[in-house]
Motif scaffolding. Structure first.
Motif, mmCIF file in Angstrom:
data_model
loop_
_atom_site.group_PDB
_atom_site.id
_atom_site.type_symbol
_atom_site.label_atom_id
_atom_site.label_comp_id
_atom_site.label_asym_id
_atom_site.label_seq_id
_atom_site.Cartn_x
_atom_site.Cartn_y
_atom_site.Cartn_z
ATOM 1 N N GLY A 17 0.796 -1.217 0.000
ATOM 2 C CA GLY A 17 0.000 0.000 0.000
ATOM 3 C C GLY A 17 0.823 1.259 0.000
ATOM 4 O O GLY A 17 2.038 1.250 0.226
ATOM 5 N N ASN A 18 0.104 2.369 -0.243
ATOM 6 C CA ASN A 18 0.741 3.682 -0.205
ATOM 7 C C ASN A 18 0.016 4.629 0.753
ATOM 8 O O ASN A 18 0.328 5.812 0.799
ATOM 9 C CB ASN A 18 0.803 4.288 -1.605
ATOM 10 C CG ASN A 18 -0.563 4.528 -2.223
ATOM 11 O OD1 ASN A 18 -1.594 4.384 -1.567
ATOM 12 N ND2 ASN A 18 -0.581 4.888 -3.493
ATOM 13 N N GLY A 19 -0.985 4.134 1.484
ATOM 14 C CA GLY A 19 -1.720 4.949 2.436
ATOM 15 C C GLY A 19 -2.782 5.835 1.810
ATOM 16 O O GLY A 19 -3.498 6.527 2.515
ATOM 17 N N LYS A 20 -2.907 5.813 0.479
ATOM 18 C CA LYS A 20 -3.866 6.678 -0.206
ATOM 19 C C LYS A 20 -5.059 5.905 -0.756
ATOM 20 O O LYS A 20 -6.082 6.495 -1.058
ATOM 21 C CB LYS A 20 -3.177 7.409 -1.355
ATOM 22 C CG LYS A 20 -2.032 8.290 -0.929
ATOM 23 C CD LYS A 20 -1.301 8.838 -2.129
ATOM 24 C CE LYS A 20 0.007 9.484 -1.679
ATOM 25 N NZ LYS A 20 0.889 9.726 -2.798
ATOM 26 N N LYS A 21 -4.914 4.607 -0.933
ATOM 27 C CA LYS A 21 -5.982 3.781 -1.501
ATOM 28 C C LYS A 21 -5.783 2.355 -1.007
ATOM 29 O O LYS A 21 -4.754 2.043 -0.395
ATOM 30 C CB LYS A 21 -5.963 3.847 -3.031
ATOM 31 C CG LYS A 21 -4.715 3.252 -3.668
ATOM 32 C CD LYS A 21 -4.803 3.360 -5.176
ATOM 33 C CE LYS A 21 -3.797 2.441 -5.837
ATOM 34 N NZ LYS A 21 -3.946 2.428 -7.265
ATOM 35 N N GLU A 73 4.638 1.919 -4.070
ATOM 36 C CA GLU A 73 3.845 2.599 -5.095
ATOM 37 C C GLU A 73 3.925 1.779 -6.379
ATOM 38 O O GLU A 73 4.998 1.281 -6.740
ATOM 39 C CB GLU A 73 4.412 3.990 -5.381
ATOM 40 C CG GLU A 73 4.309 4.950 -4.229
ATOM 41 C CD GLU A 73 2.998 5.698 -4.200
ATOM 42 O OE1 GLU A 73 2.286 5.704 -5.223
ATOM 43 O OE2 GLU A 73 2.688 6.271 -3.152
ATOM 44 N N SER A 76 5.152 -0.929 2.181
ATOM 45 C CA SER A 76 4.877 0.365 1.572
ATOM 46 C C SER A 76 5.479 0.343 0.172
ATOM 47 O O SER A 76 6.686 0.152 0.016
ATOM 48 C CB SER A 76 5.521 1.477 2.411
ATOM 49 O OG SER A 76 5.281 2.716 1.798
ATOM 50 N N GLN A 91 -7.495 3.737 -8.974
ATOM 51 C CA GLN A 91 -8.300 4.770 -8.318
ATOM 52 C C GLN A 91 -7.817 6.145 -8.745
ATOM 53 O O GLN A 91 -6.720 6.554 -8.379
ATOM 54 C CB GLN A 91 -8.206 4.617 -6.799
ATOM 55 C CG GLN A 91 -9.022 5.627 -6.030
ATOM 56 C CD GLN A 91 -8.954 5.388 -4.539
ATOM 57 O OE1 GLN A 91 -8.900 4.258 -4.067
ATOM 58 N NE2 GLN A 91 -8.947 6.457 -3.768
ATOM 59 N N ASP A 92 -8.637 6.828 -9.530
ATOM 60 C CA ASP A 92 -8.306 8.167 -10.014
ATOM 61 C C ASP A 92 -6.959 8.198 -10.723
ATOM 62 O O ASP A 92 -6.191 9.150 -10.594
ATOM 63 C CB ASP A 92 -8.333 9.185 -8.865
ATOM 64 C CG ASP A 92 -9.707 9.268 -8.229
ATOM 65 O OD1 ASP A 92 -10.701 9.183 -8.968
ATOM 66 O OD2 ASP A 92 -9.784 9.394 -6.992
ATOM 67 N N GLU A 93 -6.669 7.124 -11.445
ATOM 68 C CA GLU A 93 -5.453 7.019 -12.239
ATOM 69 C C GLU A 93 -5.865 6.681 -13.662
ATOM 70 O O GLU A 93 -6.967 6.232 -13.899
ATOM 71 C CB GLU A 93 -4.554 5.897 -11.714
ATOM 72 C CG GLU A 93 -4.162 6.047 -10.258
ATOM 73 C CD GLU A 93 -3.665 4.733 -9.667
ATOM 74 O OE1 GLU A 93 -2.462 4.480 -9.753
ATOM 75 O OE2 GLU A 93 -4.498 3.975 -9.159
#
Length: 172
Positions: free
Chosen positions: A44-48, A110, A108, A70-72
């Motif tokens: 994860g990246n903590g945003k999604k 991306e 963590s 997600q929003d990409e």
């Protein structure tokens, strides 16, 4: 994480599930799922929601891989710095840190999503800068590693229905 070459005759199904504008779930999943708790590597990246690599604890084979766009946008991108080596071998994945008390491990990381030549979509760790080895999940999907570290997955032969799901979710 340890990987071992195995013979796996499980059948997998790939789905692209639109979940609204800007949301699309990619999933490669065993056609017949195991009952009970699986082990999970969460990236994860903590945003999604994280990329989820689910492992069958009985035989260490892949239960499923899921990733939420997600929003990409999926962009046409050449990864000239990355060479893909594909192996027709299946793998089993284990980790000594898994137990019934610890069924998931968080990382963590991306990921970027890229449309590659020849009707392929790759979801690859952003920090990958060199060669990737792809081990066969099934005839159109590969799990990617760089120097023994999980680095993403690749989907080939994207169908017309899958392209429609991408367009419906505004992923292009």
């Amino acid at each position: 994480m340890q990987i071992k070459k195995v013979v796996n005759s499980d059948v997998y199904k790939r789905t692209f599930e639109p979940m609204g504008k800007g949301l699309l779930l990619f999933e490669i999943k065993k056609d017949i799922s195991r009952n009970g708790q699986n082990y999970h590597f969460f990236y994860g990246n903590g945003k999604k929601p994280p990329l989820d690599l689910s492992i069958n604890p009985d035989d260490n084979t892949i239960e499923y891989i899921s990733f939420l766009l997600q929003d990409e946008k999926i962009v046409s991108r050449k990864r000239e710095d990355t060479v893909f080596f594909f192996k027709e071998e299946n793998i089993a994945i284990s980790d000594n840190n898994f137990s019934s008390d610890r069924p998931h491990i968080d990382f963590s990381r991306e990921f970027e999503i890229a449309l590659l030549n020849d009707n392929k979509i790759a979801i690859v760790s952003k920090d990958v800068k060199s060669d990737l080895i792809g081990y066969r999940i099934d005839t159109s999907n590969y799990i990617l590693f760089q120097e023994g570290i999980f680095s993403g997955f690749l989907m080939e032969n994207i169908s017309t229905n899958e392209w429609e799901a991408i367009k419906e979710s505004d992923g292009l």
